[in-house]
Design an enzyme around this catalytic site. Structure first.
Site, PDB file in Angstrom:
ATOM      1  N   ASN A   9       0.870  -1.175   0.000  1.00 16.97           N
ATOM      2  CA  ASN A   9       0.000   0.000   0.000  1.00 16.97           C
ATOM      3  C   ASN A   9       0.909   1.227   0.000  1.00 16.97           C
ATOM      4  O   ASN A   9       1.509   1.564   1.015  1.00 16.97           O
ATOM      5  CB  ASN A   9      -0.887  -0.032   1.250  1.00 16.97           C
ATOM      6  CG  ASN A   9      -1.842   1.149   1.310  1.00 16.97           C
ATOM      7  OD1 ASN A   9      -1.795   2.049   0.468  1.00 16.97           O
ATOM      8  ND2 ASN A   9      -2.701   1.146   2.315  1.00 16.97           N
ATOM      9  N   ARG A  88      -2.633  -2.138  -3.335  1.00 17.37           N
ATOM     10  CA  ARG A  88      -3.832  -1.317  -3.161  1.00 17.37           C
ATOM     11  C   ARG A  88      -3.708  -0.146  -4.135  1.00 17.37           C
ATOM     12  O   ARG A  88      -2.713   0.580  -4.116  1.00 17.37           O
ATOM     13  CB  ARG A  88      -3.896  -0.780  -1.736  1.00 17.37           C
ATOM     14  CG  ARG A  88      -5.047   0.175  -1.560  1.00 17.37           C
ATOM     15  CD  ARG A  88      -5.041   0.814  -0.189  1.00 17.37           C
ATOM     16  NE  ARG A  88      -6.220   1.638  -0.054  1.00 17.37           N
ATOM     17  CZ  ARG A  88      -6.216   2.842   0.498  1.00 17.37           C
ATOM     18  NH1 ARG A  88      -5.090   3.352   0.968  1.00 17.37           N
ATOM     19  NH2 ARG A  88      -7.320   3.537   0.595  1.00 17.37           N
ATOM     20  N   HIS A 177     -12.659   3.290   0.138  1.00 21.92           N
ATOM     21  CA  HIS A 177     -12.713   2.341   1.279  1.00 21.92           C
ATOM     22  C   HIS A 177     -13.434   1.048   0.895  1.00 21.92           C
ATOM     23  O   HIS A 177     -13.955   0.343   1.760  1.00 21.92           O
ATOM     24  CB  HIS A 177     -13.484   2.930   2.492  1.00 21.92           C
ATOM     25  CG  HIS A 177     -12.817   4.086   3.160  1.00 21.92           C
ATOM     26  ND1 HIS A 177     -13.537   5.092   3.773  1.00 21.92           N
ATOM     27  CD2 HIS A 177     -11.520   4.393   3.339  1.00 21.92           C
ATOM     28  CE1 HIS A 177     -12.704   5.977   4.294  1.00 21.92           C
ATOM     29  NE2 HIS A 177     -11.463   5.571   4.046  1.00 21.92           N
ATOM     30  N   ARG A 238     -11.029  16.621   6.853  1.00 21.28           N
ATOM     31  CA  ARG A 238     -11.851  17.003   5.697  1.00 21.28           C
ATOM     32  C   ARG A 238     -13.251  17.407   6.157  1.00 21.28           C
ATOM     33  O   ARG A 238     -13.812  16.777   7.061  1.00 21.28           O
ATOM     34  CB  ARG A 238     -11.955  15.845   4.709  1.00 21.28           C
ATOM     35  CG  ARG A 238     -10.632  15.516   4.064  1.00 21.28           C
ATOM     36  CD  ARG A 238     -10.787  14.396   3.040  1.00 21.28           C
ATOM     37  NE  ARG A 238      -9.637  13.522   3.120  1.00 21.28           N
ATOM     38  CZ  ARG A 238      -9.690  12.199   3.077  1.00 21.28           C
ATOM     39  NH1 ARG A 238     -10.853  11.581   2.940  1.00 21.28           N
ATOM     40  NH2 ARG A 238      -8.594  11.485   3.173  1.00 21.28           N
ATOM     41  N   GLU A 382      -8.064  -4.744   5.484  1.00 21.05           N
ATOM     42  CA  GLU A 382      -7.969  -4.533   4.035  1.00 21.05           C
ATOM     43  C   GLU A 382      -6.842  -5.361   3.420  1.00 21.05           C
ATOM     44  O   GLU A 382      -6.953  -5.833   2.292  1.00 21.05           O
ATOM     45  CB  GLU A 382      -7.739  -3.042   3.753  1.00 21.05           C
ATOM     46  CG  GLU A 382      -8.981  -2.205   4.025  1.00 21.05           C
ATOM     47  CD  GLU A 382      -8.677  -0.752   4.309  1.00 21.05           C
ATOM     48  OE1 GLU A 382      -8.226  -0.455   5.430  1.00 21.05           O
ATOM     49  OE2 GLU A 382      -8.885   0.082   3.425  1.00 21.05           O
TER      50      GLU A 382
END
Ligand code: ADP
Length: 398
Positions: A9, A88, A177, A238, A382
């Site tokens: 990743n 990923r 996600h 965010r 993940e």
């Protein structure tokens, strides 16, 4: 086992990796190279209960980090156990809804999709190129963060904009996600003892980035993140949803440049912006418990916006099997979970206080009362999805 998958990743200044058994998810070795491209670049490897950290040498980049990893694997007789590499990749656009064997065309597409994910796809590509150099013939597979959401219907993924922006420029909701939502829904299906294709679930991934996804009969039918990871619920730094008019106001009335607005909405808003303290939920919870008014307000807005998103997604269902909390906040913050559930009583969500206190730090289970709609805390994984799908993709080939 000679069938391990190396999961990579890659971020712009970091490279996370784990060597995994794709069948049972066992981690053989894991680690992180961080502060890449700076003189502080360091690689940490956890292997056989030991942790080593070594400063990387000039040029401190992704290639050097992978080279170090390969040398380590070779030295510990593990390199030959790497059956394939799973990457990923954040944005797969509309083109990639499945795990994809990486070839020259796929790399070109990932590069072209950088338009939609300028912070992520170029870094993912760097990881792929560095791994190619180091592993030569080992097959590499891309697992896209957007792939799980490619089942969304048009009414969910289209914005109320002139249609040609979608037709000509691909402006639509993609969602992110995806591997996390898929993993936790699969786990919930196992707990429900039924196939995922029969499960109706709402999943809330709450980490630094946050998203809520409606999963109907095992498929994503709506999700809160959009064309970019700025839409939806409020996050660590965010803003999530705001009136798009705020942007014009900031630029035209208050004199901010577009670059500044971009920075404000992505890096200075959310929990950090409202609390004026931190983007770290733990710090904010502690401040709130000591009476800090801004911290309390940040947690209230954060939870309300998530509860509202969950409630809005129920319009996809005539029955709901349950709600999932995952991600660093979802897996650990009993306070946030409690605040969210308290605003969803109309949907028959009722917290079991003791269970909520128990399900933290890696524990998995239902935190709702027995006569309530179930609400599970499920630690995400993940990496395991990437390893498993990489392995399955290659076995499809044969
Ligand atoms: P990322 O999106 O970067 O993968 P994580 O999923 O690791 O992030 O989540 C990070 C968030 O989880 C941070 O806001 C952190 O404060 C929060 N978190 C981790 N542990 C706890 C805890 N015990 N209580 C509350 N929040 C926590």
């Amino acid at each position: 086992m000679q069938n391990n998958i190396l999961v990579i990743n890659c971020g712009s200044s970091s490279l996370k990796f784990s060597l995994m058994n794709p069948v049972n998810g066992q981690i053989i070795l894991a680690g992180l190279a961080e502060c890449l491209l700076t003189a502080e670049a360091v690689i940490t490897i956890k292997h056989q209960e030991k942790k080593i950290s070594i400063a990387l040498s000039d040029p401190f980049d992704h290639e050097v980090a992978i080279k170090f990893l390969v040398d380590y694997l070779t030295e510990h007789q593990l390199k030959k156990s790497v059956y394939a590499i799973g990457h990923r990749v954040v944005h797969g656009g509309e083109k990639y809804s499945q795990p994809t064997l990486i070839d020259e065309d796929v790399k070109i597409s990932i590069e072209q999709l950088s338009k939609l994910a300028p912070l992520h796809n170029p870094a993912n590509l760097q990881g792929i190129q560095a791994a190619e150099k180091a592993f030569k013939q080992t097959p590499q597979v891309a697992i896209f963060d957007t792939a799980f959401h490619q089942t969304m219907p048009k009414k969910s993924y289209l914005y109320g904009l002139p249609y040609h922006f979608y037709q000509d420029h691909g402006i639509r909701k993609y969602g992110f996600h995806g591997t996390s939502h898929y993993f936790v829904c699969k786990e919930a299906a196992t707990m429900l003892k039924k196939p995922i294709e029969q499960c109706n679930i709402i999943s809330a991934h709450l980490g630094n980035g946050c998203s809520v996804t409606a999963v109907k009969q095992g498929k994503s039918v709506d999700t809160s993140l959009g064309l970019t990871p700025l839409e939806g619920v409020m996050m660590g730094t965010r803003s999530g949803d705001i009136d798009a008019g705020v942007i014009f106001h900031l630029v035209e009335q208050l004199g901010y440049s577009l670059e500044e607005v971009n920075n404000i909405l992505n890096k200075k808003s959310g929990l950090l912006g409202v609390s004026q303290l931190s983007n770290d939920c733990r710090t904010i919870e502690e401040a709130a418990s000591n009476g800090n008014v801004q911290a309390t307000l940040a947690l209230e807005i954060f939870s309300y916006r998530i509860a509202k998103s969950i409630a809005s997604f129920t319009c996809n269902f005539t029955s709901l099997d349950g709600l999932i909390f995952t991600g660093g906040i979802g897996e650990n913050s009993m306070f946030i979970r409690s605040l969210i559930l308290s605003q969803l009583a109309l949907l028959n969500f009722h917290e079991d206080k003791l269970a909520n206190e128990t399900m933290r730090f890696g524990k998995q289970g239902n935190i709702a009362q027995s006569d309530s709609t179930p609400c599970w805390v499920i630690p995400t994984n993940e990496e395991w999805v990437i390893a498993e799908q990489t392995y399955q993709r290659l076995n499809q080939e044969q």
